[in-house]
Design a protein around this motif. Structure first.
Motif, PDB file in Angstrom:
ATOM      1  N   GLN A 198       0.597  -1.257   0.077  1.00 12.37           N
ATOM      2  CA  GLN A 198       0.051  -0.106   0.114  1.00 12.37           C
ATOM      3  C   GLN A 198       0.837   1.259  -0.037  1.00 12.37           C
ATOM      4  N   GLU A 234      -4.579   7.640   1.472  1.00 10.95           N
ATOM      5  CA  GLU A 234      -5.745   7.070   0.748  1.00 10.95           C
ATOM      6  C   GLU A 234      -5.366   5.461   0.737  1.00 10.95           C
ATOM      7  N   SER A 235      -4.336   5.252   0.016  1.00 13.22           N
ATOM      8  CA  SER A 235      -3.817   3.711  -0.141  1.00 13.22           C
ATOM      9  C   SER A 235      -4.102   2.839   1.327  1.00 13.22           C
ATOM     10  N   SER A 244      -7.740   2.574   2.005  1.00 14.26           N
ATOM     11  CA  SER A 244      -8.302   1.329   1.386  1.00 14.26           C
ATOM     12  C   SER A 244      -7.651  -0.136   1.422  1.00 14.26           C
ATOM     13  N   ASN A 277     -11.335   0.261   4.070  1.00  9.93           N
ATOM     14  CA  ASN A 277     -12.426  -0.045   3.348  1.00  9.93           C
ATOM     15  C   ASN A 277     -12.239   0.693   2.150  1.00  9.93           C
ATOM     16  N   THR A 278     -12.537  -0.087   0.900  1.00  9.79           N
ATOM     17  CA  THR A 278     -12.291   0.597  -0.342  1.00  9.79           C
ATOM     18  C   THR A 278     -13.311   1.510  -0.591  1.00  9.79           C
ATOM     19  N   ASP A 279     -14.591   0.992  -0.643  1.00  5.58           N
ATOM     20  CA  ASP A 279     -15.668   1.916  -1.108  1.00  5.58           C
ATOM     21  C   ASP A 279     -15.707   3.321  -0.506  1.00  5.58           C
ATOM     22  N   TYR A 280     -15.160   3.354   0.468  1.00  5.62           N
ATOM     23  CA  TYR A 280     -15.431   4.794   1.106  1.00  5.62           C
ATOM     24  C   TYR A 280     -14.073   5.605   1.021  1.00  5.62           C
ATOM     25  N   LYS A 281     -13.048   5.263   0.092  1.00 11.15           N
ATOM     26  CA  LYS A 281     -11.656   5.860   0.093  1.00 11.15           C
ATOM     27  C   LYS A 281     -12.110   7.329  -0.278  1.00 11.15           C
ATOM     28  N   ASP A 282     -12.993   7.428  -1.337  1.00 10.75           N
ATOM     29  CA  ASP A 282     -13.208   8.833  -1.554  1.00 10.75           C
ATOM     30  C   ASP A 282     -13.687   9.716  -0.623  1.00 10.75           C
ATOM     31  N   ASN A 307     -23.218   3.075  -1.737  1.00 11.24           N
ATOM     32  CA  ASN A 307     -22.449   1.956  -1.193  1.00 11.24           C
ATOM     33  C   ASN A 307     -22.995   1.376   0.004  1.00 11.24           C
TER      34      ASN A 307
END
Lengths: 305, 276, 422
Positions: free
Chosen positions: A9, A265-266, A269, A273-278, C218
């Motif tokens: 990561q 960010e890396s 995720s 959690n990847t879905d909520y990285k933004d 999501n």
């Protein structure tokens, strides 16, 4: 904790962060010189991704076999055309608005952002685009099961970003053009009195910002190979976050902010959690604005009464 | 705090990064006086003003404003650094109003509206009572309009009431800005170069109006001004700043004869400059 | 430069030439070489056409600039762009006594003459009027650029959908509670950001709009994700608009002895919406003469001066932001009711952009302008369906052109007139 995941990561974050840093330069320089957020900058980056794919496809249609040659030509072309985009946008949508209301350039920028997105959508279709993978090969550390790897493209991204950043720093610190830029940033009116063509300097800043975004666009396209007309939106917000995190107006800050944001960010995720990285990246923006609005390397703004 | 003073500035120092704009400035503003702050360009007068009116937080030192009707004195810096709700608006509410060197009117609003905005805190701000047009709200609005016209009359602007503030002639804009400051009901009004850009007749008129404000409306006036005849004519107390420091203070006669002031304004001899 | 007796064509021609080359560079690759998989499909005529149009426009403008007629036109435009605000004389309201009842009468009779398709469009148009009025408070009156307005719209819509699903609330409860919830969201988002220098608000709201959409997309367990959630039909005094009452009550058509028709639900939604919009317009008209509305506009004009007058700029901005959010939430409830179903794709960035385009076109700050702009921008695309692909393009161009030629919109509001009591 899985150390190889952490290592992986970090590598991914560094790559991603370099990209954010390159795009953030455009935001930070424009904000520094005319104090506006150039909302269209993310879409300029999106344009450069399309230009990269088009250029590579044209070169391969003409039978160019050498990958390094194709990449260098593509990078040059993309930077040039994207630079013209930057120049034209400033000339058409922002320059007529100097001295207008405070909101006018911001709304105009949003308009340009919509124009670019929809123009690409209409011209190139709404579907996802891509290019074939051109550079293979990885550096790998660890055993077969647990390893940390860095692809050659990732390495190229990091090296090229730092190279571009070093070149730009030299340009700003050591050349006459750079001195004029810094003078205009400090006091536009005074610079004008001293005979600097500030309109030209502002245009130059837009061209530089666009060219840096073009480098990012080309590199990202080589790495991920897939994009659509909407990629500039979220990437643009994140790059702006990077610029604010580093301290808006500061060049090294943009790069530092970019890399930190990429790493955060890396790691998020990879471990959360990847879905909520933004969502996470955006929260970073709000938190920085609350607790340290001048960023890591920026100077606090003194209000002119 | 001395009960005769409205404002006491003690050891005020203001730094921007490495630049020291004000160093160890101390002075008093007596209740009901007209006090002037003078000095050459770049002496740091406006910075002192911005600290007094709460736009800058002084790096060091204190600014005390006498409490209203026997209340304890207020410290201006403390109002700014209050957590969450702190800010320059609290200074205005405490009773310090100001005008600006480069006039800051609400240019696209009418003259009366400018004055009504200044009374924001005295009017009925409840959206519901406004929407329903309750009597309490209507009464507050009527009082506000009356007060606005009162100050327009005082500043001789009544015929401009329903014009846009931005389209008034320059001299009238200056007067409107003073009227707007008065509408907040201040105890101390700070005027930043009120006579700049006015012709001699307008200047004389302004001097009269400033004295009228103090004499008839019992407000203390602190002004920055370059026009010496105006300053010497109306102020009882003068504070002279140079290079960010107080070099002299006293009544007009004292200041006029102070060697430090003469040096600051007319320049020193070469050897003195070298010694400094 | 009025001394130019005869226009010279050399300079405009040279400029047009440069413009042509630049336009070719800019538009050439993207519009001329279309990606098709990994290969290219050439459309070389398109960039030539676009570049020619741009260059011709530049040439025309260059020549026009030199003619007396063009100069007069430009001078007139410059005058209109900057000023245009006037103070009312205090006696021009008489006309309103005829116009307002007429507009209300037309508004009330429309659902009984329009067919179902146009009734639906009318409801959408009124929803956009409401959204436009809400954003106009934030952008037009208070001068805060909110690019994520759609987030509050989504909050309102999802409040009804999810509230019905989990808490069993209905249309009327949502109509009261959803705006409050949206206002709370506005406060939480606005408070930290509004304390800072103005322009950051734009990007934070831009991000927030996207975040809300991502969360809705999501959070599968709670929101239903991309599939969305269904919304129950509204009721009137407990009467349902469905064919057979679900909760054992009497359906609306049976109670009144009417034939069942799904139009009743639309008509009802339309009429309630019309009442809300009319109340909102009335409220906004009053608001501009209330201390809070005046403070918003003053803040837009000069924040520093406001602070020097004892106005708490954070609270005043926050109140505008919350008021806008509230209106957005209100519009969301109607949208959910009208569609009978909500999903995240209805709340993307283009929706925010459309609402902003309405406010920009209508004139920042003018209620009448915003209403007209909302009706035009939502009903016109229905008429011009074949240009649907170019809708966003048109909005983008519109924003840029408006900012250059009429940064304060087409209709400028008049300032209210005041007289002392005698």
């Amino acid at each position: 904790m899985d150390w190889h995941i952490l290592g992986q990561q970090l590598v991914n974050g560094l790559t991603l962060g370099s990209i954010y840093g390159l795009i953030a330069i455009g935001y930070t320089m424009v904000y520094g010189i005319i104090g506006m957020i150039n909302f269209a900058h993310g879409d300029v980056y999106m344009i450069s991704a399309y230009l990269t794919a088009i250029s590579l496809a044209v070169l391969s249609a003409f039978g160019v076999e050498s990958v390094p040659f194709a990449i260098v030509v593509t990078l040059g072309l993309t930077m040039f055309i994207t630079g013209v985009y930057g120049w034209s946008i400033e000339r058409v949508a922002y320059r007529p608005l100097r001295g207008s209301t405070r909101l006018a350039p911001l709304i105009s920028a949003i308009g340009i952002s919509l124009l670019l997105q929809n123009y690409v959508q209409v011209a190139q279709g709404a579907r996802n685009q891509g290019i074939p993978s051109l550079i293979d090969g990885v550096f790998r550390v660890g055993n077969d099961k647990d390893f940390v790897q860095m692809t050659h493209v990732q390495l190229l991204i990091v090296i090229a970003s730092f190279g571009a950043m070093a070149g730009l720093t030299w340009l700003i610190q050591r050349t006459s053009l750079g001195r004029q830029c810094r003078a205009t940033q400090q006091d536009r009116h005074m610079a004008e009195i001293l005979g600097i063509n500030t309109d030209r300097i502002i245009s130059t800043v837009f061209v530089i910002g666009a060219a840096m975004a073009a480098i990012a666009g080309t590199l990202v396209t080589l790495n991920y190979g897939s994009f659509d007309f909407f990629v500039g939106f979220v990437t643009g917000i994140k790059a702006f976050t990077a610029a604010v995190l580093g301290g808006i107006g500061s060049l090294p800050g943009a790069m530092l902010g970019g890399i930190l944001l990429g790493l955060f960010e890396s790691l998020f995720s990879g471990f959360v959690n990847t879905d909520y990285k933004d969502v996470f990246s955006f929260s970073v923006l709000v938190l920085v604005l609350i607790f340290r609005p001048s960023g890591l390397l920026g100077r606090p703004e003194v209000e002119k009464v | 705090m001395d009960p005769r003073n409205l404002l006491e500035v003690r050891n005020l120092t203001m730094r921007f990064g490495g630049i020291v704009a004000n160093n160890d400035v101390s002075f008093d503003v007596a209740q009901g006086s007209i006090t002037a702050l003078i000095g050459p360009n770049g002496a740091g007068k406006t910075t002192v003003f911005n600290c007094l009116t709460g736009f800058y937080r002084a790096s060091e030192g204190t600014i005390h404003l006498a409490g209203d009707q026997g209340c304890a004195p207020l410290e201006v810096g403390g109002l700014l650094s209050k957590p969450l709700i702190g800010g320059s608006y609290l200074v205005a509410r405490a009773g310090i109003a100001r005008t600006f060197q480069n006039i800051r009117l609400f240019r696209e609003m009418s003259v009366v509206e400018n004055l009504l905005v200044a009374q924001h805190n005295h009017l009925d701000r409840n959206l519901l009572s406004g929407a329903l047009g309750l009597r309490r709200y209507r009464q507050a609005e009527r009082d506000g309009i009356e007060r606005a016209f009162h100050w327009l009359r005082v500043m001789d602007l009544e015929e401009d009431a329903n014009r846009l503030a931005g389209e008034l002639p320059y001299g009238r804009q200056r007067r409107l800005e003073i009227a707007r400051a008065m509408c907040t009901g201040p105890r101390l009004v700070c005027l930043d170069e009120p006579a700049a850009g006015l012709n001699p007749r307008e200047k004389a008129d302004l001097a009269e109006r400033i004295q009228h404000l103090r004499n008839e409306h019992r407000v203390t006036v602190l002004l920055i001004e370059h026009d010496m005849s105006l300053v010497m004519g109306i102020s009882e107390h003068i504070v002279v700043l140079d290079h960010g420091e107080v070099i002299a203070a006293g009544d007009p006669q004292e200041v006029k004869n102070s060697p430090a002031v003469i040096t600051a304004y007319l320049g020193a001899d070469d050897d003195e400059e070298g010694a400094a | 430069m009025s001394t130019h007796a005869s226009p010279t064509f050399i300079r405009p021609l040279r400029e047009a030439g440069v413009t042509f080359v630049l336009a070719l560079i800019v538009f050439g690759p993207i519009s001329g070489l279309v990606l098709d998989g990994y290969s290219i499909e050439p459309h070389l005529g398109r960039p030539l056409l676009i570049a020619s149009i741009v260059a011709a426009g530049r040439l025309l403008f260059g020549v026009l600039e030199q003619t007396p007629f063009g100069q007069k036109l430009l001078a007139r435009n410059a005058r209109k762009a900057s000023g245009g605000v006037t103070v009312a004389r205090g006696d021009e309201y008489k006309l309103l006594y005829f116009v307002v009842p007429l507009v209300i009468a037309i508004g009330v009779t429309l659902p009984f003459v329009a067919n179902k398709y146009w009734l639906g469009n009318l409801i959408l148009a009124l929803i956009y009027v409401l959204l436009g009025l809400g954003l106009n408070i934030v952008v037009g009156l208070a001068g805060l650029l909110d690019l994520g307005f759609v987030a509050f719209y989504a909050v309102g819509a999802y409040f009804l959908a999810l509230g019905a699903q989990y808490l069993d609330i209905g249309f009327w409860t949502a109509l009261v509670c959803a705006p409050m919830l949206a206002a709370c969201f506005g406060a939480v988002l606005g408070f930290p950001v509004l304390r800072m220098h103005g322009d950051y608000l734009a990007i934070v709201t831009l991000g927030f709009g996207e975040i809300i959409r991502l969360v809705l997309n999501n959070w599968l367990d709670f929101t239903g994700g991309p599939n969305g959630a269904s919304v129950p039909a509204p009721t009137i005094f407990g009467l349902e608009f469905s064919r057979i009452a679900k909760q054992g009550g009497t359906p609306f058509h049976e109670f009144f002895g009417l034939e069942y028709s799904s139009d009743y639900k639309l008509m009802f939604t339309y009429l309630v919406l019309l009442v809300v919009v009319l109340l909102m317009v009335r409220f906004l008209t009053k608001l501009r003469q209330m201390p809070m509305g005046r403070a918003w506009e003053a803040l837009r004009e000069d924040e520093i001066a406001c602070r020097s007058l004892g106005i708490n700029h954070v609270i005043v901005k926050l109140s505008a932001f919350m008021m806008g959010a509230m209106t957005g939430g209100l519009a969301g409830v109607f949208f959910a009711t009208y569609q009978g179903f909500v999903n995240p794709t209805s709340f993307n960035f283009f929706e925010s952009a459309l609402i902003l385009a309405i406010v920009v076109l209508g004139g920042l700050g003018s209620t009448l302008g915003v209403i007209i702009a909302a009706l035009v921008l939502t009903l016109l695309p229905e008429v011009l369906r074949e240009f649907a692909d170019y809708r966003v393009l048109a909005f983008g161009a519109l924003m840029v052109l408006m900012m250059i030629w009429r940064p304060r919109g087409l209709i400028r509001p008049k300032r209210p007139h005041f007289a002392p009591e005698v």
